[in-house]
Design a protein around this motif. Sequence first.
Motif, PDB file in Angstrom:
ATOM      1  N   LEU A 243      -5.763   0.373   7.755  1.00 24.62           N
ATOM      2  CA  LEU A 243      -4.614   1.065   7.632  1.00 24.62           C
ATOM      3  C   LEU A 243      -5.267   2.658   7.734  1.00 24.62           C
ATOM      4  O   LEU A 243      -4.337   3.512   8.145  1.00 24.62           O
ATOM      5  CB  LEU A 243      -3.833   0.864   6.388  1.00 24.62           C
TER       6      LEU A 243
ATOM      7  N   GLU B  45      -7.700  -4.674   4.873  1.00 20.04           N
ATOM      8  CA  GLU B  45      -6.547  -4.204   5.576  1.00 20.04           C
ATOM      9  C   GLU B  45      -6.282  -2.780   5.211  1.00 20.04           C
ATOM     10  O   GLU B  45      -5.887  -2.038   5.934  1.00 20.04           O
ATOM     11  CB  GLU B  45      -5.049  -5.057   5.093  1.00 20.04           C
TER      12      GLU B  45
ATOM     13  N   HIS C 187      -3.626   4.972  10.413  1.00 17.57           N
ATOM     14  CA  HIS C 187      -2.565   5.695   9.857  1.00 17.57           C
ATOM     15  C   HIS C 187      -2.721   7.124   9.380  1.00 17.57           C
ATOM     16  O   HIS C 187      -2.392   7.795   8.262  1.00 17.57           O
ATOM     17  CB  HIS C 187      -1.926   4.848   8.549  1.00 17.57           C
TER      18      HIS C 187
ATOM     19  N   TRP D 159       0.941  -1.100   0.160  1.00 17.03           N
ATOM     20  CA  TRP D 159      -0.011  -0.021  -0.010  1.00 17.03           C
ATOM     21  C   TRP D 159       0.943   1.451  -0.156  1.00 17.03           C
ATOM     22  O   TRP D 159       1.631   1.263   0.887  1.00 17.03           O
ATOM     23  CB  TRP D 159      -1.060  -0.055   1.186  1.00 17.03           C
TER      24      TRP D 159
ATOM     25  N   ILE E 115       3.716   0.381   2.868  1.00 11.40           N
ATOM     26  CA  ILE E 115       3.614  -0.765   3.647  1.00 11.40           C
ATOM     27  C   ILE E 115       3.461  -1.969   3.001  1.00 11.40           C
ATOM     28  O   ILE E 115       2.903  -2.058   1.893  1.00 11.40           O
ATOM     29  CB  ILE E 115       2.508  -0.584   4.607  1.00 11.40           C
TER      30      ILE E 115
END
Length: 164
Positions: free
Chosen positions: A159, A155, A163, A123, A131
């Motif tokens: 994130l 996911e 994040h 990503w 990541i």
Amino acid sequence: MDTALQRAAKTLAESLTAHDLTVTTAESCTGGLVTKTLCATESTADFHSCGFVTYSNYAKTRLLGVKPETLERYTAVSAQTVEEMARGAKERAGQDIGLSISGYAGPDGGEDGTPAGTVWFGWALPDGDIIARKKQFSGENTQVIEDAATWALTELTRLLETHR
């Protein structure tokens, strides 16, 4: 039909739209399933404009800018490759986020001994962070592909929530 994959796409779409973000995909072993599912989600054009299916190493290099040295040294199924795939997709599509997937869905694994069901995800996030994560899935190759696509979307939603 309401599958886990469709629910994951809907949840991600809501998150992207709420944060005014866009995503592009770079898929290898999932063969466009993530993009297909995003395109079947309401208001797709608000958060997704294109995706890349780069099954071969040639396509990864030509379309996404993955370095041949990366593929030679680490293989297509590696953290290094999915990081370059995600970055390349994000840059080429001009989107906020690049999501990449490369793995061995089966029935065979890699020539380097990597088992079938091994999938790497990448990503490239809006803040510039990249990541990479690896997951091991089991089952027939079609199940691995669907599970990998679902996990990639789930996911990314996680994130985006953590994040910021």
